[in-house]
Motif scaffolding. Structure first.
Motif, PDB file in Angstrom:
ATOM      1  N   PRO A   1       5.308-120.796 -17.972  1.00 43.09           N
ATOM      2  CA  PRO A   1       6.054-120.971 -18.368  1.00 43.09           C
ATOM      3  C   PRO A   1       7.429-121.259 -20.178  1.00 43.09           C
ATOM      4  O   PRO A   1       6.176-122.018 -20.947  1.00 43.09           O
ATOM      5  CB  PRO A   1       7.429-122.889 -17.930  1.00 43.09           C
ATOM      6  CG  PRO A   1       6.007-123.132 -17.332  1.00 43.09           C
ATOM      7  CD  PRO A   1       4.384-122.284 -17.810  1.00 43.09           C
ATOM      8  N   GLY A   2       7.654-120.890 -20.509  1.00 45.52           N
ATOM      9  CA  GLY A   2       8.336-121.629 -22.444  1.00 45.52           C
ATOM     10  C   GLY A   2       7.560-120.043 -23.322  1.00 45.52           C
ATOM     11  O   GLY A   2       7.799-120.227 -24.401  1.00 45.52           O
TER      12      GLY A   2
ATOM     13  N   SER B   1       1.151-131.212 -28.247  1.00 48.12           N
ATOM     14  CA  SER B   1       2.587-130.610 -26.588  1.00 48.12           C
ATOM     15  C   SER B   1       3.090-129.646 -27.007  1.00 48.12           C
ATOM     16  O   SER B   1       2.516-128.586 -27.563  1.00 48.12           O
ATOM     17  CB  SER B   1       3.819-132.008 -27.244  1.00 48.12           C
ATOM     18  OG  SER B   1       3.968-133.527 -26.588  1.00 48.12           O
ATOM     19  N   ARG B   2       3.790-129.303 -26.173  1.00 46.00           N
ATOM     20  CA  ARG B   2       4.380-127.440 -25.632  1.00 46.00           C
ATOM     21  C   ARG B   2       5.489-127.664 -26.783  1.00 46.00           C
ATOM     22  O   ARG B   2       5.329-126.294 -27.369  1.00 46.00           O
ATOM     23  CB  ARG B   2       4.798-127.080 -24.551  1.00 46.00           C
ATOM     24  CG  ARG B   2       4.079-126.856 -23.785  1.00 46.00           C
ATOM     25  CD  ARG B   2       4.514-126.459 -22.662  1.00 46.00           C
ATOM     26  NE  ARG B   2       4.653-127.578 -21.359  1.00 46.00           N
ATOM     27  CZ  ARG B   2       4.869-127.883 -19.821  1.00 46.00           C
ATOM     28  NH1 ARG B   2       5.173-126.289 -19.690  1.00 46.00           N
ATOM     29  NH2 ARG B   2       5.058-128.422 -19.272  1.00 46.00           N
TER      30      ARG B   2
ATOM     31  N   ASP C   1       9.902-128.330 -11.734  1.00 48.38           N
ATOM     32  CA  ASP C   1       9.040-127.641 -10.657  1.00 48.38           C
ATOM     33  C   ASP C   1      10.540-127.033 -10.277  1.00 48.38           C
ATOM     34  O   ASP C   1      10.760-126.919  -9.409  1.00 48.38           O
ATOM     35  CB  ASP C   1       8.123-128.645 -10.056  1.00 48.38           C
ATOM     36  CG  ASP C   1       7.245-129.133 -10.875  1.00 48.38           C
ATOM     37  OD1 ASP C   1       6.469-128.932 -11.534  1.00 48.38           O
ATOM     38  OD2 ASP C   1       6.993-130.478 -10.356  1.00 48.38           O
ATOM     39  N   LEU C   2       9.568-125.485  -9.392  1.00 53.00           N
ATOM     40  CA  LEU C   2      10.368-124.339  -8.670  1.00 53.00           C
ATOM     41  C   LEU C   2      10.534-125.499  -7.797  1.00 53.00           C
ATOM     42  O   LEU C   2       9.398-126.170  -7.059  1.00 53.00           O
ATOM     43  CB  LEU C   2       8.919-123.625  -8.013  1.00 53.00           C
ATOM     44  CG  LEU C   2       9.236-122.272  -7.163  1.00 53.00           C
ATOM     45  CD1 LEU C   2      10.987-122.022  -7.892  1.00 53.00           C
ATOM     46  CD2 LEU C   2       8.413-121.345  -6.809  1.00 53.00           C
ATOM     47  N   GLY C   3      11.871-125.584  -6.778  1.00 53.10           N
ATOM     48  CA  GLY C   3      12.444-125.826  -5.096  1.00 53.10           C
ATOM     49  C   GLY C   3      12.602-127.170  -6.113  1.00 53.10           C
ATOM     50  O   GLY C   3      13.424-127.471  -5.438  1.00 53.10           O
ATOM     51  N   GLU C   4      12.926-127.300  -6.911  1.00 53.58           N
ATOM     52  CA  GLU C   4      12.788-129.468  -7.427  1.00 53.58           C
ATOM     53  C   GLU C   4      14.141-129.029  -8.223  1.00 53.58           C
ATOM     54  O   GLU C   4      15.470-128.654  -8.919  1.00 53.58           O
ATOM     55  CB  GLU C   4      12.466-129.711  -8.551  1.00 53.58           C
ATOM     56  CG  GLU C   4      11.813-131.288  -8.593  1.00 53.58           C
ATOM     57  CD  GLU C   4      10.847-131.661  -9.346  1.00 53.58           C
ATOM     58  OE1 GLU C   4      10.187-133.117  -9.280  1.00 53.58           O
ATOM     59  OE2 GLU C   4      10.402-130.766 -10.588  1.00 53.58           O
TER      60      GLU C   4
ATOM     61  N   HIS D   1      10.762-120.287 -24.915  1.00 51.46           N
ATOM     62  CA  HIS D   1      12.011-120.403 -24.794  1.00 51.46           C
ATOM     63  C   HIS D   1      11.602-121.804 -23.832  1.00 51.46           C
ATOM     64  O   HIS D   1      11.621-121.126 -22.221  1.00 51.46           O
ATOM     65  CB  HIS D   1      12.082-119.274 -24.820  1.00 51.46           C
ATOM     66  CG  HIS D   1      14.167-119.206 -25.005  1.00 51.46           C
ATOM     67  ND1 HIS D   1      14.470-118.072 -24.446  1.00 51.46           N
ATOM     68  CD2 HIS D   1      14.544-120.081 -24.242  1.00 51.46           C
ATOM     69  CE1 HIS D   1      16.119-118.094 -24.199  1.00 51.46           C
ATOM     70  NE2 HIS D   1      15.667-119.173 -24.361  1.00 51.46           N
ATOM     71  N   TRP D   2      12.515-122.502 -23.722  1.00 47.24           N
ATOM     72  CA  TRP D   2      13.012-123.846 -23.238  1.00 47.24           C
ATOM     73  C   TRP D   2      14.725-123.943 -22.950  1.00 47.24           C
ATOM     74  O   TRP D   2      15.269-123.706 -24.025  1.00 47.24           O
ATOM     75  CB  TRP D   2      12.417-124.574 -23.383  1.00 47.24           C
ATOM     76  CG  TRP D   2      10.886-125.074 -23.110  1.00 47.24           C
ATOM     77  CD1 TRP D   2       9.846-124.323 -24.023  1.00 47.24           C
ATOM     78  CD2 TRP D   2       9.717-125.041 -22.023  1.00 47.24           C
ATOM     79  NE1 TRP D   2       8.650-124.372 -23.485  1.00 47.24           N
ATOM     80  CE2 TRP D   2       8.850-124.943 -21.993  1.00 47.24           C
ATOM     81  CE3 TRP D   2      10.517-125.339 -20.445  1.00 47.24           C
ATOM     82  CZ2 TRP D   2       7.590-124.874 -21.079  1.00 47.24           C
ATOM     83  CZ3 TRP D   2       9.633-125.954 -19.258  1.00 47.24           C
ATOM     84  CH2 TRP D   2       8.614-125.135 -20.053  1.00 47.24           C
ATOM     85  N   ILE D   3      14.912-123.831 -21.250  1.00 48.63           N
ATOM     86  CA  ILE D   3      16.448-124.438 -21.622  1.00 48.63           C
ATOM     87  C   ILE D   3      16.109-125.912 -21.244  1.00 48.63           C
ATOM     88  O   ILE D   3      15.517-125.685 -19.645  1.00 48.63           O
ATOM     89  CB  ILE D   3      17.007-123.537 -20.020  1.00 48.63           C
ATOM     90  CG1 ILE D   3      16.990-122.190 -20.774  1.00 48.63           C
ATOM     91  CG2 ILE D   3      18.070-123.993 -20.209  1.00 48.63           C
ATOM     92  CD1 ILE D   3      17.677-121.729 -22.246  1.00 48.63           C
TER      93      ILE D   3
END
Length: 140
Positions: free
Chosen positions: A3-4, A32-33, A47-50, A85-87
């Motif tokens: 991700p990202g 850190s990312r 997380d997926l589904g969270e 790239h993060w939201i």
């Protein structure tokens, strides 16, 4: 796939305020990312589904050992740098309980409460954005 990097990551975080009107921040390590070496609101990946709100509560607890109550959403920020790239969804939350502790020393150099009148200079952009919204709204 990461991700990202391989696709847009979804992140979350909170401006956490205690009864002394202090804000809880984490200093991001050089590992850190994103936004390495800056002070940040606690948070992380959804997380997926969270649900995002559940992710904020979980991430703050995982990083700082602090339980929070979410009060309201503040903003959404795009973080784009060096091929990442993060939201990130920012919330306002209040401290409920827990002894503040750096639970992820591999990701953060420090966890600390700051007076709103004595904040560190190197706040990252999305933390500064959330904080400015909170401060502007609280003065109205």
């Amino acid at each position: 796939m990461k991700p990202g990097i391989d696709y847009i990551g979804t992140g979350c975080g909170a401006i956490v305020i205690n009864d002394k009107n202090e804000i809880l921040l984490v200093k991001r390590s050089l590992e850190s990312r994103t936004e390495e070496g800056t002070w940040s609101r606690p948070g992380g990946e959804v997380d997926l589904g969270e649900y995002i709100e559940d992710a904020v509560i979980r991430e703050v607890k995982e990083e700082t050992n602090v339980l929070i109550e979410i009060l309201k959403p503040l903003e959404v920020t795009q973080i784009m740098s060096e091929g990442k790239h993060w939201i990130a969804h920012g919330y306002l939350a209040k401290y409920v309980s827990g002894e503040t502790k750096n639970m992820e020393p591999d990701k953060h150099d420090e966890v600390k409460w700051f007076s709103l009148k004595n904040l560190p200079e190197n706040l990252n952009e999305y933390t500064r954005n959330s904080l400015n919204i909170y401060l502007n709204e609280s003065q109205q």
